[in-house]
Write a protein that holds these residues in place. Structure first.
Motif, mmCIF file in Angstrom:
data_model
loop_
_atom_site.group_PDB
_atom_site.id
_atom_site.type_symbol
_atom_site.label_atom_id
_atom_site.label_comp_id
_atom_site.label_asym_id
_atom_site.label_seq_id
_atom_site.Cartn_x
_atom_site.Cartn_y
_atom_site.Cartn_z
ATOM 1 N N LEU A 1 0.828 -1.201 0.000
ATOM 2 C CA LEU A 1 0.000 0.000 0.000
ATOM 3 C C LEU A 1 0.867 1.257 0.000
ATOM 4 O O LEU A 1 0.358 2.375 -0.026
ATOM 5 C CB LEU A 1 -0.947 -0.007 1.199
ATOM 6 N N GLN A 2 2.173 1.067 0.003
ATOM 7 C CA GLN A 2 3.122 2.183 -0.052
ATOM 8 C C GLN A 2 2.825 3.091 -1.240
ATOM 9 O O GLN A 2 3.027 4.296 -1.177
ATOM 10 C CB GLN A 2 4.551 1.634 -0.134
ATOM 11 N N THR A 3 2.315 2.523 -2.316
ATOM 12 C CA THR A 3 2.001 3.327 -3.498
ATOM 13 C C THR A 3 0.973 4.410 -3.177
ATOM 14 O O THR A 3 1.031 5.516 -3.717
ATOM 15 C CB THR A 3 1.540 2.447 -4.680
ATOM 16 N N TYR A 4 0.031 4.113 -2.286
ATOM 17 C CA TYR A 4 -0.978 5.110 -1.896
ATOM 18 C C TYR A 4 -0.360 6.192 -1.019
ATOM 19 O O TYR A 4 -0.682 7.369 -1.147
ATOM 20 C CB TYR A 4 -2.141 4.441 -1.179
ATOM 21 N N PHE A 5 0.528 5.791 -0.124
ATOM 22 C CA PHE A 5 1.235 6.751 0.716
ATOM 23 C C PHE A 5 2.041 7.717 -0.158
ATOM 24 O O PHE A 5 1.993 8.937 0.021
ATOM 25 C CB PHE A 5 2.164 6.015 1.697
ATOM 26 N N CYS A 6 2.776 7.167 -1.105
ATOM 27 C CA CYS A 6 3.599 8.004 -1.981
ATOM 28 C C CYS A 6 2.746 8.925 -2.845
ATOM 29 O O CYS A 6 3.135 10.078 -3.098
ATOM 30 C CB CYS A 6 4.509 7.138 -2.845
ATOM 31 N N ALA A 7 1.614 8.440 -3.300
ATOM 32 C CA ALA A 7 0.722 9.293 -4.088
ATOM 33 C C ALA A 7 0.317 10.522 -3.275
ATOM 34 O O ALA A 7 0.379 11.651 -3.770
ATOM 35 C CB ALA A 7 -0.517 8.509 -4.525
ATOM 36 N N ARG A 8 -0.068 10.304 -2.031
ATOM 37 C CA ARG A 8 -0.521 11.418 -1.189
ATOM 38 C C ARG A 8 0.615 12.355 -0.797
ATOM 39 O O ARG A 8 0.474 13.569 -0.860
ATOM 40 C CB ARG A 8 -1.184 10.871 0.068
ATOM 41 N N PHE A 9 1.719 11.792 -0.341
ATOM 42 C CA PHE A 9 2.733 12.614 0.302
ATOM 43 C C PHE A 9 3.878 13.059 -0.619
ATOM 44 O O PHE A 9 4.523 14.059 -0.331
ATOM 45 C CB PHE A 9 3.275 11.896 1.540
ATOM 46 N N PHE A 10 4.123 12.355 -1.703
ATOM 47 C CA PHE A 10 5.186 12.766 -2.614
ATOM 48 C C PHE A 10 4.623 13.396 -3.884
ATOM 49 O O PHE A 10 5.114 14.420 -4.335
ATOM 50 C CB PHE A 10 6.101 11.581 -2.987
ATOM 51 N N LYS B 1 1.378 14.319 -4.264
ATOM 52 C CA LYS B 1 0.265 15.216 -3.916
ATOM 53 C C LYS B 1 -0.988 14.890 -4.725
ATOM 54 O O LYS B 1 -1.680 15.756 -5.231
ATOM 55 C CB LYS B 1 0.644 16.700 -4.098
ATOM 56 N N GLU B 2 -1.272 13.582 -4.821
ATOM 57 C CA GLU B 2 -2.453 13.085 -5.529
ATOM 58 C C GLU B 2 -3.319 12.293 -4.553
ATOM 59 O O GLU B 2 -2.828 11.783 -3.545
ATOM 60 C CB GLU B 2 -2.036 12.154 -6.670
ATOM 61 N N GLU B 3 -4.582 12.188 -4.874
ATOM 62 C CA GLU B 3 -5.488 11.344 -4.096
ATOM 63 C C GLU B 3 -5.662 10.042 -4.875
ATOM 64 O O GLU B 3 -6.358 10.013 -5.886
ATOM 65 C CB GLU B 3 -6.823 12.043 -3.875
ATOM 66 N N PRO B 4 -5.021 8.951 -4.428
ATOM 67 C CA PRO B 4 -5.013 7.724 -5.232
ATOM 68 C C PRO B 4 -6.345 6.964 -5.254
ATOM 69 O O PRO B 4 -6.612 6.213 -6.178
ATOM 70 C CB PRO B 4 -3.929 6.881 -4.567
ATOM 71 N N ILE B 5 -7.159 7.144 -4.226
ATOM 72 C CA ILE B 5 -8.446 6.444 -4.140
ATOM 73 C C ILE B 5 -9.505 7.488 -3.829
ATOM 74 O O ILE B 5 -9.502 8.074 -2.740
ATOM 75 C CB ILE B 5 -8.433 5.361 -3.049
ATOM 76 N N THR B 6 -10.405 7.721 -4.754
ATOM 77 C CA THR B 6 -11.403 8.761 -4.533
ATOM 78 C C THR B 6 -12.634 8.251 -3.797
ATOM 79 O O THR B 6 -13.260 9.005 -3.067
ATOM 80 C CB THR B 6 -11.830 9.397 -5.869
ATOM 81 N N LEU C 1 -6.090 0.381 6.647
ATOM 82 C CA LEU C 1 -7.413 0.762 6.132
ATOM 83 C C LEU C 1 -7.430 2.233 5.707
ATOM 84 O O LEU C 1 -7.987 2.570 4.656
ATOM 85 C CB LEU C 1 -8.499 0.484 7.174
ATOM 86 N N HIS C 2 -6.806 3.099 6.490
ATOM 87 C CA HIS C 2 -6.746 4.517 6.118
ATOM 88 C C HIS C 2 -6.062 4.710 4.772
ATOM 89 O O HIS C 2 -6.501 5.535 3.961
ATOM 90 C CB HIS C 2 -6.006 5.322 7.188
ATOM 91 N N HIS C 3 -5.000 3.951 4.503
ATOM 92 C CA HIS C 3 -4.312 4.067 3.220
ATOM 93 C C HIS C 3 -5.197 3.618 2.060
ATOM 94 O O HIS C 3 -4.932 3.994 0.912
ATOM 95 C CB HIS C 3 -2.991 3.285 3.217
ATOM 96 N N MET C 4 -6.239 2.838 2.360
ATOM 97 C CA MET C 4 -7.173 2.395 1.314
ATOM 98 C C MET C 4 -8.461 3.229 1.338
ATOM 99 O O MET C 4 -9.485 2.829 0.818
ATOM 100 C CB MET C 4 -7.465 0.898 1.472
#
Length: 184
Positions: free
Chosen positions: A97-106, A108-113, A141-144
């Motif tokens: 789920l690291q991909t979702y973390f990186c989307a948000r924090f590196f 600056k995208e929202e990976p799951i709408t 769960l928060h990352h998803m």
């Protein structure tokens, strides 16, 4: 309604699976189970691909799970407790789920709408401490994109009583089913 279930148990017919089976007998809609011990999902390699790119560089079963995460309405994490924590194999899957973390924090995208509901089932015969495992599960769960999370359902003392005979756990399962079915 679509539900994604992460099974962190190594035992095919163990206590965690008995509760998952009871849950899936009653769940409305479709569901998919990710069996952490039998799936073809490697842990994150920290290759840093996802810092600049959408998705993950590892081409395995997790690619299908990413798609299901986007579509689903509910996510359930079920695991035995090992040293008061989720199992290692489940944490391996969760590392992807690291991909979702990186989307948000590196990036600056929202990976799951689409927001989802989440729940956690924990099973153990140890010391009864569930806080570490529950907190870890909630973080996953928060990352998803699950922020509406049901209280933990827990069967303790499985060395003396099978989880499937634990009335509190069965009542908790019914609570999760109602929570997932509620449209609000």
């Amino acid at each position: 309604m679509k539900t994604l279930i992460f099974n962190g148990s190594p035992r095919i017919n163990g206590d965690t699976v008995s509760l998952i089976n009871k849950f899936t007998e009653k769940i409305a809609g479709e569901y998919r189970i990710v069996d952490a011990y039998r799936c073809n999902i490697s842990p994150c390699l920290d290759c840093r691909y996802c810092r600049k790119n959408n998705g993950c560089s590892i081409n395995d079963e997790m690619q299908e799970i990413y798609k299901y995460i986007q579509e689903c309405d509910n996510i359930l994490i079920a695991s035995p407790l090992y040293f008061s924590e989720l199992t290692g194999k489940l944490l391996d899957v969760g590392s992807r789920l690291q991909t979702y973390f990186c989307a948000r924090f590196f990036r600056k995208e929202e990976p799951i709408t689409k927001s989802k509901k989440g729940a956690v089932i924990l099973v153990g015969g140890g010391d009864g401490h569930i806080d570490n495992a529950y907190n870890t599960a909630c973080m996953l769960l928060h990352h998803m994109n699950c922020y509406n999370i049901h209280d933990a359902v827990y069967s303790h003392d499985t060395n003396k009583r099978p989880a499937i005979d634990d009335e509190n756990a069965l009542t908790g399962l019914n609570g999760i089913l109602e929570f997932f079915a509620d449209k609000e």
